[in-house]
Write an enzyme that holds these catalytic residues in place. Structure first.
Site, short mmCIF file in Angstrom:
data_model
loop_
_atom_site.label_atom_id
_atom_site.label_comp_id
_atom_site.label_asym_id
_atom_site.label_seq_id
_atom_site.Cartn_x
_atom_site.Cartn_y
_atom_site.Cartn_z
N GLY A 147 0.83 -1.19 0.00
CA GLY A 147 0.00 0.00 0.00
C GLY A 147 0.87 1.24 0.00
O GLY A 147 2.07 1.19 0.27
N CYS A 148 0.24 2.37 -0.32
CA CYS A 148 1.00 3.62 -0.43
C CYS A 148 1.52 4.08 0.92
O CYS A 148 2.71 4.38 1.08
CB CYS A 148 0.17 4.70 -1.10
N TYR A 149 0.64 4.13 1.92
CA TYR A 149 1.10 4.56 3.24
C TYR A 149 2.21 3.63 3.77
O TYR A 149 3.26 4.11 4.19
CB TYR A 149 -0.06 4.59 4.24
#
Lengths: 382, 382, 382, 382
Positions: free
Chosen positions: B185-187
């Site tokens: 995921g991005c985070y």
């Protein structure tokens, strides 16, 4: 090796580019061709502005052009990353003052300096250099018109005679053989690409051409002005330079050439809350008996083999979102509610096809490369 | 020809790519290598969302990956340009339903489908395919945790065991040999890149890691939701999913691995009025006797040979503006006012290093290419 | 007390308004007049959309109108703050379904419902109600035109005859005595205010009126549509509904009335990355012998005593930034480069003068109050 | 009549305000009380900046304060509308140089000048004036701290002793009797409102208070700086002044007062692509045995009778969208994932509660009016 001899191109990128970051170990760099292939040594004069940095962004993926020289008088001695942090990952020469530049190691330059000073500087450059000038200084053939719109006499009238106007799709052959190209302004590019073929084919009336243009803020450059602050631009729109914008004479020159008679346009630019992007919405009267389908077919004929001037499918509205970061000019034609009239919409990225991208397209031609070399970018959408 | 045999690469692009637009004459296409070199046939499952289109944007300049298949069940039968007008200039296959896909002509797929349905679909894919899954479905090793955070039992637990977590800089060797990669995921990407080396080196305390994260809107995808409307997002900010965001278990899994003990984080994401970009501002307590200089030196050692994880110079603040459209993760460390504490800042483009770019980086590795192939983009700034 | 008897107004706000928040002690509330003075009981039908919430924002400072009723069928039972958190600080009734509304306690309603359904609902309302309808349902006198543009037959043709078109500056006296006012659309408001006086005075040609209009996103309402997402709107512009926008017949109706002959306009709306604001840039041909100064003087005569239609000083460009959140329409006239032509610029806030503000202005008149009551807001700039 | 004698207020607005625009006929003006009621004559020193114009926006609806004086040294002689076009519809005095101001006709001033010069100017003002100073010059009680953070010795130490810190909700009684109020900074306002009651009640630990703050661009004022250009701010975020922001000592002073012991905070401000709005996300450790419910109840007790400090309902996330253009500070408390910790979120409009709104709130108190007079605005949403 002379850059101009590079017309027969053979690629060899089987060996990966080895690159070192300071203090680091070598690692393979690929995706862009090996730097050993970057045989054309390019300088960017005025690299601390937006058109300069945009040239550098585009060159990062160019297989043949290497950056040999960056100038920025007020930032001389600094690394480019101190002026443009986003270029920190690129290996580039430090900024120097133009007076300290050694042009013997340079084959071509992009001149990204303000108008006015540009004339003097280009006059002083060695003659072996190919030059694409992104300022307005060599765009107007008639130097009295330059003086009228720019408020000072032209200081290099002899060079003006040599300069070729760099609207690639219209003047490709002349550009190929040019030494000095006057790269078009963003508005004139977005307007002339759709109108020139229609005027040449006498499909539209040359009186009452009304152009309502909308531009992103980057067109105004990086200078710190109150009216360009985020707080003054975001969440609003305003017209500026109503009927008095400096891109008017350049546009009229191109349209008049196409018409072989003097064209006077109505031109109203609007400042929009977006960084990049430009749309010209053009309202025209068609010649007697002409239909919008005739206009569409003419544009199709004119541009079907073009890489960057793209006529969209019937009824599809060009959107600036589709050209962000790219060299495309998307155009289309629509029937107006008023019989006999048509609406033409044209969009570009003002910093790419409207400035640095077209400049690179032109330099490709001038150096004997295919004009699309290194310009294959899709829009950064969303 | 098996794609995985392509490890020894030899380029030959001396012949220009000939391309025809409908009804037009052939013209040379270059800048990207010849399509004859695009020997890896890639499919994009779920091509009508933002991560799908971002894969296509990046692939446009990839020298070896050609797009062979695009699926989008609800848009089946349409050209991709009807869904993403900015891709109209690219030659791409039409969208088809996934049930109609013929995977025998495909070597690898990017799976850009929503979580939940992804598991079933990947379970049904032929085994010769290399798969990079951009959904959350295979990121959590512990399937009971998946059930807790996603509200449904995991439907492919056997595949979960095979899946490799695709945080390239941390798990490069495992990824090289993987068949199924769960793209992070991005985070979690923006958090783990700076924290994993510091935790492994025991330089920071693993309790009280506080992460204040800010994301552009594209992270929420293209679904039409009221809270994502321009009118609801522009000119404001708000926290969401306070302490309950689904990226928490993924991040804690990675940090716990690094610490070899359970890490619980404080994580507060904020929705920002920007399309792309993500910043994690991370507040940590240093281990006794450790200084921010120690943290800096550790990150330097860990990442000095990395292409995409970049430690900036001393005191330089990472900015999302510097990574727009790129695969870079820029990081830096700052001393806090409170003695013994440090502030770590990390920025990425959520759609690139936070999704499609890292996916491509991973597929490069899985296919035996240098990981940076086709990923050499500079930030679209301004 | 009947609201319609309130024509002679006497204020008495020497006693402070006592207000309790739940569980709290009383505190004085002032700045707005005492609620005991809010003798007109107003309902808002369709309070969960942007025009509804904008009515509520404006009414918060209105000295005479109190909010007695809020309907929103799909949100019935909820407090308004659950739909519009920014209204949490205001004391307002909960949302109910329109079928449950008791109109005997209501003197007037703003109808903020979608077109189509509005006709049926207004038909069913008790006759004692003053109604300002913000939908398009009663704007077109010719119901066949309604059917043509809205794709369904008009369902309340008898009411249509009664409805007064609510362009305040043009039809003030008729509005004063109206029971049902069809509040104008945003585009038609911005166009008719400058053009009607010029056409009436025969200063401009009624053929070839070209209107290039730009609107903020809130004009599209709060419905969750893909093309209105932040990611799809920010950082770009696009034309939409080229020549086919539904505000065309409404505008042509008003201009034709002014001309006493059929006017056909060229109208191209553009969607802009801003929440509020609208600019119409209007290109006209002047009648023989007429100058832009004549146009300027005519507009000055027409509007010098108007509160909300403001002709700016010579050469000052109207900016949407100057009207954000206000009921003003700023206009000006400029000479075109093409002899005999003029450029007229008009700006409004599409949600205020283009919708809820003009609606309130109209209801003020209908209730016998000064039309500017409660509408004294300066632009939220920056 | 002395303004300070106005403590017993009686309104009489039954007579409409007659106003003339130049060359026009009189017309009724209402909605705001009659100008004859505007008995307090207010000056704005430094009216050409954003806090100055925001004072003017708010005063437009104030029933008692009339604008008697506007100064702006570099714009002296100009009408305010030439500096702020959005104020063209308001009747306001022209700008003059401060040296030409006649303060005998003025009862109170808002001082909106830059820090540093402010001290000298306020020292020279007549003693009958009530002063609200929006600069930082009188906020720090310890003048050695001023020197440390502002790089110059304090030039009015005797006035510093007299100055009252204008955080209304905390120091209301002192403000009522003050002559000189040092209006708080925006960040310190957003932080102290939630934290002061919690610290006073000893519910949170005073060590390791971590504040991640996000601000709109208008907080930086109207000065033309490159880093505030639209092109540099839009579509990105960046931290600035990490740990070194000048609002740190002001915040620590207030928190230390509440704690009766020295508090050192971690404070990281972020520049956001929005014009107005500020959020402080505050990460705290609770005292042993304390729960987030205890924090919530304490804030409820502290603020339940406040007009502008609003604790939202359980679990409702404060949003800057809800306070745009208003004087509200919305706060709430959330449990953290890490046991024993809490997350506090506070939002304001940096130009209103963070500057000009709180200044007006304070001057209301100083003049004996209810503090909310003229401050009843709902958020401009959308």
């Amino acid at each position: 090796m002379s850059a101009t001899s590079l017309t027969s191109v053979s690629f060899n990128t089987s060996s990966w580019d080895l690159k070192r970051r300071e203090g680091g170990k070598p690692y393979v760099r690929c995706g862009s061709p090996a730097s050993s292939e970057k045989t054309v040594r390019v300088g960017v004069l005025g690299a601390s502005g937006y058109t300069g940095s945009e040239v550098l962004r585009l060159l990062a993926n160019h297989p043949r052009f290497g950056v040999a020289l960056l100038t920025a008088d007020r930032k001389a001695g600094q690394p480019i990353a101190s002026v443009f942090p986003h270029l920190a990952t690129e290996k580039l020469p430090d900024l120097i003052a133009i007076k300290d530049a050694n042009f013997s190691d340079v084959d071509a330059v992009f001149c990204c300096l303000p108008h006015g000073t540009t004339q003097e500087i280009i006059k002083g450059l060695p003659k072996h250099l190919k030059i694409v000038d992104l300022s307005a200084d060599f765009r107007l053939r008639d130097i009295s018109e330059y003086e009228e719109w720019y408020g000072q006499p032209h200081r290099a009238p002899e060079l003006q005679k040599e300069a070729i106007y760099g609207l690639t799709e219209v003047l490709r052959e002349e550009i190929r053989n040019a030494r000095l190209v006057a790269n078009p302004g963003c508005y004139p590019t977005s307007i002339q690409i759709p109108l020139v073929p229609l005027i040449k084919a006498k499909l539209i009336e040359i009186k009452n051409i009304i152009i309502d243009a909308k531009s992103g803020v980057s067109g105004a450059g990086r200078s710190a002005k109150e009216n360009l602050l985020y707080t003054e631009v975001a969440e609003g729109i305003n017209s500026y330079g109503v009927t008095r914008h400096r891109h008017v004479p350049e546009t009229e020159q191109g349209l008049s050439d196409a018409a072989s008679s003097k064209v006077t346009i109505s031109f109203t630019p609007h400042l929009m809350p977006m960084i990049r992007g430009m749309q010209s919405t053009i309202y025209v009267e068609m010649s007697p008996g002409v239909t919008t389908e005739d206009l569409y077919q003419q544009l199709k004929r004119s541009y079907e083999n073009e890489e960057f001037a793209i006529l969209l499918g019937n009824g599809v509205v060009p959107r600036t979102h589709s050209v962000r970061g790219t060299n495309y000019c998307l155009i289309n034609v629509f029937p107006d509610r008023i019989p006999g009239r048509a609406i033409i919409i044209s969009v570009i990225d003002n910093l790419v096809k409207g400035a640095s991208g077209q400049a690179l397209q032109n330099l490709n031609l001038m150096m004997g490369f295919p004009e699309n070399l290194g310009l294959h970018y899709q829009s950064l959408f969303p």
